[in-house]
Design a protein around this motif. Structure first.
Motif, PDB file in Angstrom:
ATOM      1  N   GLU A   1      33.074  23.114  36.273  1.00 44.66           N
ATOM      2  CA  GLU A   1      33.043  24.538  35.926  1.00 44.66           C
ATOM      3  C   GLU A   1      32.874  25.411  37.162  1.00 44.66           C
ATOM      4  O   GLU A   1      33.466  26.501  37.248  1.00 44.66           O
ATOM      5  N   LEU A   2      32.098  24.963  38.125  1.00 46.08           N
ATOM      6  CA  LEU A   2      31.934  25.707  39.366  1.00 46.08           C
ATOM      7  C   LEU A   2      33.258  25.814  40.116  1.00 46.08           C
ATOM      8  O   LEU A   2      33.601  26.868  40.654  1.00 46.08           O
ATOM      9  N   GLU A   3      34.007  24.738  40.127  1.00 49.46           N
ATOM     10  CA  GLU A   3      35.333  24.764  40.761  1.00 49.46           C
ATOM     11  C   GLU A   3      36.265  25.714  40.014  1.00 49.46           C
ATOM     12  O   GLU A   3      37.006  26.501  40.641  1.00 49.46           O
ATOM     13  N   GLU A   4      36.250  25.685  38.693  1.00 49.36           N
ATOM     14  CA  GLU A   4      37.137  26.540  37.908  1.00 49.36           C
ATOM     15  C   GLU A   4      36.783  28.011  38.082  1.00 49.36           C
ATOM     16  O   GLU A   4      37.675  28.862  38.231  1.00 49.36           O
ATOM     17  N   THR A   5      35.506  28.336  38.069  1.00 50.49           N
ATOM     18  CA  THR A   5      35.093  29.725  38.259  1.00 50.49           C
ATOM     19  C   THR A   5      35.475  30.210  39.650  1.00 50.49           C
ATOM     20  O   THR A   5      35.929  31.354  39.828  1.00 50.49           O
ATOM     21  N   SER A   6      35.313  29.358  40.652  1.00 46.85           N
ATOM     22  CA  SER A   6      35.725  29.718  42.010  1.00 46.85           C
ATOM     23  C   SER A   6      37.222  29.976  42.067  1.00 46.85           C
ATOM     24  O   SER A   6      37.676  30.927  42.727  1.00 46.85           O
ATOM     25  N   ALA A   7      37.995  29.150  41.373  1.00 47.92           N
ATOM     26  CA  ALA A   7      39.449  29.337  41.351  1.00 47.92           C
ATOM     27  C   ALA A   7      39.816  30.664  40.693  1.00 47.92           C
ATOM     28  O   ALA A   7      40.719  31.380  41.165  1.00 47.92           O
ATOM     29  N   LEU A   8      39.130  30.998  39.604  1.00 45.48           N
ATOM     30  CA  LEU A   8      39.399  32.271  38.935  1.00 45.48           C
ATOM     31  C   LEU A   8      39.092  33.454  39.856  1.00 45.48           C
ATOM     32  O   LEU A   8      39.860  34.420  39.931  1.00 45.48           O
ATOM     33  N   LEU A   9      37.980  33.379  40.571  1.00 49.23           N
ATOM     34  CA  LEU A   9      37.617  34.468  41.473  1.00 49.23           C
ATOM     35  C   LEU A   9      38.632  34.620  42.598  1.00 49.23           C
ATOM     36  O   LEU A   9      39.012  35.744  42.969  1.00 49.23           O
ATOM     37  N   LEU A  10      39.092  33.520  43.138  1.00 52.58           N
ATOM     38  CA  LEU A  10      40.079  33.585  44.205  1.00 52.58           C
ATOM     39  C   LEU A  10      41.423  34.086  43.684  1.00 52.58           C
ATOM     40  O   LEU A  10      42.151  34.797  44.392  1.00 52.58           O
ATOM     41  N   THR A  11      41.750  33.737  42.446  1.00 46.76           N
ATOM     42  CA  THR A  11      42.988  34.231  41.833  1.00 46.76           C
ATOM     43  C   THR A  11      42.921  35.744  41.638  1.00 46.76           C
ATOM     44  O   THR A  11      43.895  36.469  41.886  1.00 46.76           O
ATOM     45  N   LEU A  12      41.769  36.237  41.216  1.00 47.69           N
ATOM     46  CA  LEU A  12      41.598  37.680  41.022  1.00 47.69           C
ATOM     47  C   LEU A  12      41.644  38.437  42.338  1.00 47.69           C
ATOM     48  O   LEU A  12      42.119  39.582  42.388  1.00 47.69           O
ATOM     49  N   GLY A  13      41.162  37.810  43.395  1.00 50.44           N
ATOM     50  CA  GLY A  13      41.177  38.459  44.696  1.00 50.44           C
ATOM     51  C   GLY A  13      40.442  39.790  44.672  1.00 50.44           C
ATOM     52  O   GLY A  13      39.290  39.881  44.249  1.00 50.44           O
TER      53      GLY A  13
END
Length: 210
Positions: A173-185
Protein backbone atom coordinates in the motif's frame (compact mmCIF):
# COMPACT_ATOMS: atom_id res chain seq x y z
CA UNK A 1 4.77 -17.23 11.43
CA UNK A 2 7.52 -19.53 10.26
CA UNK A 3 10.70 -19.20 8.19
CA UNK A 4 8.76 -20.70 5.28
CA UNK A 5 6.15 -17.93 5.63
CA UNK A 6 8.98 -15.40 5.43
CA UNK A 7 10.34 -17.05 2.28
CA UNK A 8 6.90 -17.00 0.68
CA UNK A 9 6.44 -13.32 1.56
CA UNK A 10 9.77 -12.48 -0.06
CA UNK A 11 8.83 -14.35 -3.23
CA UNK A 12 5.48 -12.55 -3.33
CA UNK A 13 7.06 -9.11 -2.97
CA UNK A 14 9.64 -9.96 -5.62
CA UNK A 15 6.89 -11.14 -7.99
CA UNK A 16 5.25 -7.72 -7.63
CA UNK A 17 8.48 -6.05 -8.73
CA UNK A 18 9.08 -4.45 -5.34
CA UNK A 19 12.52 -5.92 -4.71
CA UNK A 20 14.95 -5.26 -7.59
CA UNK A 21 18.11 -7.38 -7.68
CA UNK A 22 19.29 -8.45 -4.25
CA UNK A 23 17.79 -5.42 -2.52
CA UNK A 24 15.41 -5.60 0.41
CA UNK A 25 15.30 -7.61 3.61
CA UNK A 26 12.63 -9.26 5.75
CA UNK A 27 12.49 -10.44 9.32
CA UNK A 28 10.14 -12.02 11.83
CA UNK A 29 10.31 -12.13 15.61
CA UNK A 30 10.16 -15.39 17.53
CA UNK A 31 10.09 -14.62 21.24
CA UNK A 32 13.37 -12.90 22.06
CA UNK A 33 14.96 -13.85 18.73
CA UNK A 34 14.81 -12.25 15.29
CA UNK A 35 15.05 -14.28 12.08
CA UNK A 36 16.27 -12.07 9.23
CA UNK A 37 17.36 -12.56 5.64
CA UNK A 38 21.15 -12.69 5.27
CA UNK A 39 23.21 -10.10 3.42
CA UNK A 40 22.83 -10.21 -0.35
CA UNK A 41 19.74 -12.43 -0.24
CA UNK A 42 17.47 -12.49 -3.29
CA UNK A 43 13.94 -12.11 -1.95
CA UNK A 44 12.65 -14.22 -4.84
CA UNK A 45 14.63 -17.21 -3.57
CA UNK A 46 14.99 -17.00 0.21
CA UNK A 47 16.26 -20.22 1.80
CA UNK A 48 14.04 -20.72 4.83
CA UNK A 49 16.70 -22.99 6.32
CA UNK A 50 19.50 -20.43 6.03
CA UNK A 51 18.22 -17.36 7.86
CA UNK A 52 20.28 -15.30 10.27
CA UNK A 53 19.33 -15.43 13.96
CA UNK A 54 19.75 -12.28 16.06
CA UNK A 55 18.99 -11.25 19.62
CA UNK A 56 16.74 -8.24 20.08
CA UNK A 57 19.81 -6.09 20.75
CA UNK A 58 21.25 -7.11 17.36
CA UNK A 59 23.74 -9.69 18.64
CA UNK A 60 24.44 -12.29 15.94
CA UNK A 61 23.47 -15.67 17.40
CA UNK A 62 23.50 -18.05 14.45
CA UNK A 63 23.44 -18.39 10.70
CA UNK A 64 25.08 -16.34 7.93
CA UNK A 65 26.00 -12.67 8.14
CA UNK A 66 22.80 -10.61 8.47
CA UNK A 67 21.60 -7.91 6.15
CA UNK A 68 23.39 -4.66 7.00
CA UNK A 69 19.95 -3.14 7.64
CA UNK A 70 19.42 -5.32 10.73
CA UNK A 71 19.56 -2.30 13.10
CA UNK A 72 16.33 -0.98 11.55
CA UNK A 73 14.59 -4.29 12.15
CA UNK A 74 15.65 -4.67 15.76
CA UNK A 75 14.75 -1.01 16.43
CA UNK A 76 11.16 -1.66 15.33
CA UNK A 77 10.92 -4.74 17.55
CA UNK A 78 12.29 -2.93 20.58
CA UNK A 79 10.07 0.15 20.24
CA UNK A 80 6.84 -1.87 19.92
CA UNK A 81 6.56 -5.31 21.54
CA UNK A 82 3.49 -6.03 19.36
CA UNK A 83 5.63 -5.95 16.21
CA UNK A 84 6.27 -9.42 14.80
CA UNK A 85 7.47 -8.68 11.24
CA UNK A 86 9.53 -5.98 9.50
CA UNK A 87 10.06 -5.42 5.78
CA UNK A 88 12.55 -3.08 4.11
CA UNK A 89 12.37 -2.62 0.34
CA UNK A 90 13.80 -0.42 -2.42
CA UNK A 91 10.48 -0.32 -4.27
CA UNK A 92 10.63 2.28 -7.04
CA UNK A 93 7.84 4.71 -6.22
CA UNK A 94 8.30 4.70 -2.45
CA UNK A 95 12.04 5.24 -2.95
CA UNK A 96 11.25 8.15 -5.27
CA UNK A 97 8.87 9.60 -2.70
CA UNK A 98 11.64 9.38 -0.09
CA UNK A 99 13.60 11.91 -2.17
CA UNK A 100 10.86 14.54 -1.81
CA UNK A 101 10.05 16.83 1.14
CA UNK A 102 7.73 15.27 3.74
CA UNK A 103 4.05 16.17 3.85
CA UNK A 104 4.22 16.80 7.60
CA UNK A 105 6.46 16.25 10.60
CA UNK A 106 4.71 12.94 11.31
CA UNK A 107 4.17 11.61 7.80
CA UNK A 108 6.07 11.84 4.55
CA UNK A 109 2.84 11.04 2.69
CA UNK A 110 -0.59 12.62 3.08
CA UNK A 111 -3.78 10.62 3.68
CA UNK A 112 -4.47 10.35 -0.02
CA UNK A 113 -6.70 7.28 0.29
CA UNK A 114 -8.46 5.53 3.18
CA UNK A 115 -6.39 2.42 2.43
CA UNK A 116 -3.15 4.25 3.18
CA UNK A 117 -4.48 5.21 6.61
CA UNK A 118 -5.98 1.72 7.19
CA UNK A 119 -2.92 -0.31 6.21
CA UNK A 120 0.07 1.95 6.73
CA UNK A 121 -0.75 4.95 8.91
CA UNK A 122 1.50 7.93 9.40
CA UNK A 123 4.91 7.33 7.88
CA UNK A 124 7.69 9.63 9.07
CA UNK A 125 10.62 10.55 6.84
CA UNK A 126 13.93 9.76 8.54
CA UNK A 127 16.83 12.04 7.53
CA UNK A 128 19.40 10.54 5.19
CA UNK A 129 22.02 8.18 6.55
CA UNK A 130 24.18 5.54 4.87
CA UNK A 131 22.54 2.10 4.57
CA UNK A 132 22.90 0.13 7.78
CA UNK A 133 23.62 3.23 9.88
CA UNK A 134 23.11 2.36 13.54
CA UNK A 135 22.43 5.97 14.53
CA UNK A 136 19.52 6.20 12.07
CA UNK A 137 18.02 3.08 13.67
CA UNK A 138 18.51 4.59 17.13
CA UNK A 139 16.79 7.78 15.99
CA UNK A 140 13.88 5.72 14.63
CA UNK A 141 13.56 3.86 17.92
CA UNK A 142 13.38 7.12 19.88
CA UNK A 143 10.78 8.97 17.78
CA UNK A 144 8.19 10.18 20.31
CA UNK A 145 5.03 9.29 18.40
CA UNK A 146 3.54 6.00 17.17
CA UNK A 147 4.10 4.66 13.66
CA UNK A 148 4.38 1.31 11.91
CA UNK A 149 6.17 2.43 8.74
CA UNK A 150 8.82 4.94 7.74
CA UNK A 151 10.57 6.27 4.67
CA UNK A 152 14.36 6.46 4.77
CA UNK A 153 15.38 9.63 2.93
CA UNK A 154 16.87 8.94 -0.52
CA UNK A 155 16.62 5.22 0.20
CA UNK A 156 13.23 3.54 0.52
CA UNK A 157 10.45 2.21 2.75
CA UNK A 158 10.39 0.08 5.87
CA UNK A 159 7.13 -1.34 7.23
CA UNK A 160 6.18 -3.41 10.24
CA UNK A 161 3.17 -5.21 11.62
CA UNK A 162 1.79 -7.59 14.23
CA UNK A 163 1.81 -10.23 11.48
CA UNK A 164 3.84 -10.82 8.36
CA UNK A 165 0.69 -10.36 6.29
CA UNK A 166 0.13 -6.90 7.80
CA UNK A 167 3.70 -5.82 7.11
CA UNK A 168 3.44 -7.05 3.50
CA UNK A 169 0.10 -5.27 3.01
CA UNK A 170 1.64 -2.06 4.37
CA UNK A 171 4.62 -2.33 2.01
CA UNK A 172 2.35 -2.84 -1.00
CA UNK A 173 0.00 0.00 0.00
CA UNK A 174 2.88 2.38 0.69
CA UNK A 175 4.24 1.71 -2.78
CA UNK A 176 0.81 2.23 -4.37
CA UNK A 177 0.18 5.49 -2.52
CA UNK A 178 3.62 6.74 -3.53
CA UNK A 179 2.85 5.86 -7.15
CA UNK A 180 -0.44 7.76 -6.99
CA UNK A 181 1.29 10.84 -5.58
CA UNK A 182 3.95 10.77 -8.27
CA UNK A 183 1.28 10.31 -10.94
CA UNK A 184 -0.58 13.36 -9.64
CA UNK A 185 2.60 15.40 -9.63
CA UNK A 186 1.76 19.08 -9.21
CA UNK A 187 -1.92 18.61 -10.06
CA UNK A 188 -4.34 19.70 -7.34
CA UNK A 189 -5.51 16.73 -5.32
CA UNK A 190 -7.95 16.20 -2.49
CA UNK A 191 -6.66 14.34 0.55
CA UNK A 192 -8.71 13.03 3.46
CA UNK A 193 -9.60 15.66 6.03
CA UNK A 194 -8.22 15.43 9.55
CA UNK A 195 -11.59 14.09 10.69
CA UNK A 196 -11.86 11.53 7.89
CA UNK A 197 -8.31 10.25 8.39
CA UNK A 198 -8.75 10.20 12.16
CA UNK A 199 -11.94 8.16 11.91
CA UNK A 200 -10.27 5.58 9.65
CA UNK A 201 -7.21 5.37 11.90
CA UNK A 202 -9.34 4.85 14.99
CA UNK A 203 -11.50 2.21 13.33
CA UNK A 204 -8.51 0.15 12.18
CA UNK A 205 -6.18 0.81 15.09
CA UNK A 206 -3.57 2.64 13.05
CA UNK A 207 -1.45 5.63 14.13
CA UNK A 208 -2.39 8.99 12.66
CA UNK A 209 -1.60 12.42 14.11
CA UNK A 210 -2.59 14.50 11.09
Amino acid sequence: MTPHDLAEAGAHLASLGLSPGSSGNLSIREGDRVLITPTGADLAAIDANALTVLALDGTHLDGPRPSKEFPLHTAFYRRDPATRAVIHLHSRHAAAQSCRPPWSAHSALPPLTPYFVMRVGQTPLLPYAPPGDAQQAADLERLPFPFKAALLQNHGPVTSGPTLEAAVAAAVELEETSALLLTLGELPARVLTREEAGAMAEKYGMPWSG
